[in-house]
Design a protein around this motif. Sequence first.
Motif, short mmCIF file in Angstrom:
data_model
loop_
_atom_site.label_atom_id
_atom_site.label_comp_id
_atom_site.label_asym_id
_atom_site.label_seq_id
_atom_site.Cartn_x
_atom_site.Cartn_y
_atom_site.Cartn_z
N VAL A 131 0.83 -1.20 0.00
CA VAL A 131 0.00 0.00 0.00
C VAL A 131 0.87 1.25 0.00
CG1 VAL A 131 -1.65 1.34 1.37
CG2 VAL A 131 -1.97 -1.12 1.09
N ALA A 132 2.00 1.21 0.69
CA ALA A 132 2.88 2.37 0.78
C ALA A 132 3.39 2.79 -0.59
CB ALA A 132 4.06 2.07 1.71
N VAL A 133 3.68 1.82 -1.45
CA VAL A 133 4.18 2.13 -2.79
C VAL A 133 3.09 2.85 -3.60
CG1 VAL A 133 5.08 1.17 -4.94
CG2 VAL A 133 5.78 0.20 -2.75
N ALA A 134 1.86 2.35 -3.51
CA ALA A 134 0.75 2.99 -4.23
C ALA A 134 0.46 4.37 -3.67
CB ALA A 134 -0.49 2.11 -4.15
N ASP A 135 0.59 4.53 -2.35
CA ASP A 135 0.32 5.81 -1.71
C ASP A 135 1.41 6.83 -2.02
OD1 ASP A 135 -0.95 7.68 -0.04
OD2 ASP A 135 0.34 7.11 1.64
N ARG A 136 2.67 6.44 -1.84
CA ARG A 136 3.78 7.37 -2.05
C ARG A 136 3.94 7.76 -3.52
NH1 ARG A 136 2.94 6.75 2.55
NH2 ARG A 136 4.37 7.01 4.29
N SER A 137 3.49 6.93 -4.43
CA SER A 137 3.58 7.27 -5.85
C SER A 137 2.54 8.31 -6.26
CB SER A 137 3.39 6.01 -6.70
OG SER A 137 2.06 5.53 -6.61
N GLY A 138 1.54 8.53 -5.39
CA GLY A 138 0.48 9.49 -5.70
C GLY A 138 -0.72 8.87 -6.40
N LEU A 139 -0.72 7.54 -6.55
CA LEU A 139 -1.80 6.87 -7.27
C LEU A 139 -3.15 7.09 -6.61
CD1 LEU A 139 -2.91 4.89 -9.39
CD2 LEU A 139 -2.22 3.01 -7.88
N PHE A 140 -3.23 6.90 -5.31
CA PHE A 140 -4.51 7.05 -4.60
C PHE A 140 -5.08 8.45 -4.79
CE2 PHE A 140 -3.25 3.60 -1.34
CZ PHE A 140 -3.77 2.62 -2.17
N GLU A 141 -4.22 9.44 -4.64
CA GLU A 141 -4.68 10.83 -4.73
C GLU A 141 -5.18 11.16 -6.12
OE1 GLU A 141 -2.90 15.33 -4.36
OE2 GLU A 141 -1.86 13.72 -3.32
N ASP B 230 13.98 3.13 -5.46
CA ASP B 230 12.88 3.97 -4.96
C ASP B 230 11.78 3.12 -4.33
OD1 ASP B 230 14.10 6.31 -5.74
OD2 ASP B 230 13.05 6.42 -7.67
N ILE B 231 11.60 1.89 -4.83
CA ILE B 231 10.52 1.03 -4.33
C ILE B 231 10.73 0.66 -2.86
CG2 ILE B 231 9.27 -1.13 -4.64
CD1 ILE B 231 8.78 1.01 -6.77
N PRO B 232 11.89 0.12 -2.48
CA PRO B 232 12.08 -0.17 -1.05
C PRO B 232 12.06 1.09 -0.18
CG PRO B 232 14.11 -0.55 -2.28
CD PRO B 232 13.01 -0.39 -3.28
N ARG B 233 12.40 2.23 -0.78
CA ARG B 233 12.32 3.49 -0.01
C ARG B 233 10.87 3.83 0.28
NH1 ARG B 233 11.77 8.61 -1.72
NH2 ARG B 233 12.26 8.05 -3.87
N PHE B 234 10.00 3.65 -0.72
CA PHE B 234 8.56 3.86 -0.50
C PHE B 234 8.05 2.92 0.58
CE2 PHE B 234 7.83 5.36 -5.16
CZ PHE B 234 8.32 6.62 -4.83
#
Length: 518
Positions: free
Chosen positions: A103-113, A343-347
């Motif tokens: 979920v963090a990857v989807a959230d940090r990428s801005g997808l949800f917003e 970037d993925i593990p950072r997210f």
Amino acid sequence: MTITKTRGRSESLGLRLLAGVERAGNALPHPFWLFWILFGVLAVASWILSGTGVQVEDPASGEMVGVNNALSVDAIRSLLSGAEESFVTFGPLGTVLIVMLGVAVADRSGLFEVIARRALSNVSPRSVVFAVALGGALSKFLSDSAYVVLIPLGAVAFKAVGRSPMLGMIVAFVSINAAGDANPLIAPGDVVFAKVATEAAHIIDPNVTVRATDNMYFTTVSALVLAITITLVTELILKKREHTLVVDVDQADAAASSVMGSSAVLTDQQERRGLRATGISAMVFLALLAAAIIPSGSPLRGEGGEFLESPFLDGIAFFLSMFFLVLGTAFAAGSQQLESASDIPRFMADGVRSIAPLIVLFFAVSQFLALFKFTKISTVVAVVGSDAIQGLGISSVALFLIVVVCIAVLNLLITSGQALWALVAPVIIPMMMLLGTNPATTMALYRIADSCTNSITPMSTSFVLCVGYLQTLNKKAGIGTLISFTLPCALIMFVVWLGLFLAWWALGIPLGPGAPVR
């Protein structure tokens, strides 16, 4: 004049009552300390009850059991040596960590917003209330971020069609709070609720498993019913007072300017590319998953090709995490935000850090539940309570009403849904099981009680957040402003949702796959 004074006194009384609730809630300690206080109370209670020699028949083993004294030397040694195991093996802990990685990857990428903002753009005036209400009910994947994203978006959507942006904020807030537990999709919170329910059910029957899908049919229908209810209440009741929600002249553009987040730096073309990549990835992922599940001999199936008792449903948290990981990665790559694979593990790490407060709370909860299990007080209370209810001859409907009302009142003060569920589940699930009620049914009742009072308690951080948003548009807006609009919604939704459940129960419709309502 008399009418004006009466109204003034009534409003003052109402505000005084709200202020009293606020003071009572503020007097409660942080949930972390609350569970440790309850830990101490439970230990003392076990010492007292063990001395009385009270015994009941354990429904799981058929043996007579009494209360174990948690203050004895052997008990203290056992609890201390098992503290680490109690925490590490606490069901929701691993679930939350696994799901959050994706979920963090989807959230940090801005997808949800981006999805939320685009879904509410260009909404017609006739459907704006329903669109915002349904959007709030479907926003559970955003967790607490839903408030930050959807409340300002509700203001923008209402303003775009010439209605009060403040009312848009209120509709979004009510729908997230009160309808958030009515979600047609499986969200991370559903998995956590199911894990807590399973541990509570094991007090009576160690073979019972509560799944995240056990309320799926009921919550799918509930989402639509509650969105319609919010729409009707808004148009028939709240609209009559919409004229009182006046935006300050110098704050006219505040709602639009507040809708800023991680996706604000993306161009429209980047967003489109990201969403296109996300859509393709979602279809490929779901197609591959379906291809892996459909064969009866698939390793994702259970013995004899069983689906309900299968590794897939047991490991739903892992598949949810992978789904969001794939979608978030695809959006970040498609929108040209992904500079490198690192970037993925950072997210992921950012996501784990964001739930650190929840992990801290889980430590206290796990120790409290371990003590609860050790003392066997939950078994004694469940058996004695069920016997007492049976002796009174209370009908199932009356019992449901009592449970829902009691939880709703508790929720006014303990506003964390997961904390309250962890507190009440070990008591009400075993007791209801002894009275013939499926744990999935008890979980559905909890959803109703927990959700509908969220929007009327000043103890909730989301309530305070919404008041803050309202004040960006009208400096005089306060607790009374929000309560006066949310109270009608909360009460009517409570009645409608409870009525839907009782009709569902009367008809005997399953709450979810393999989850009978009776």
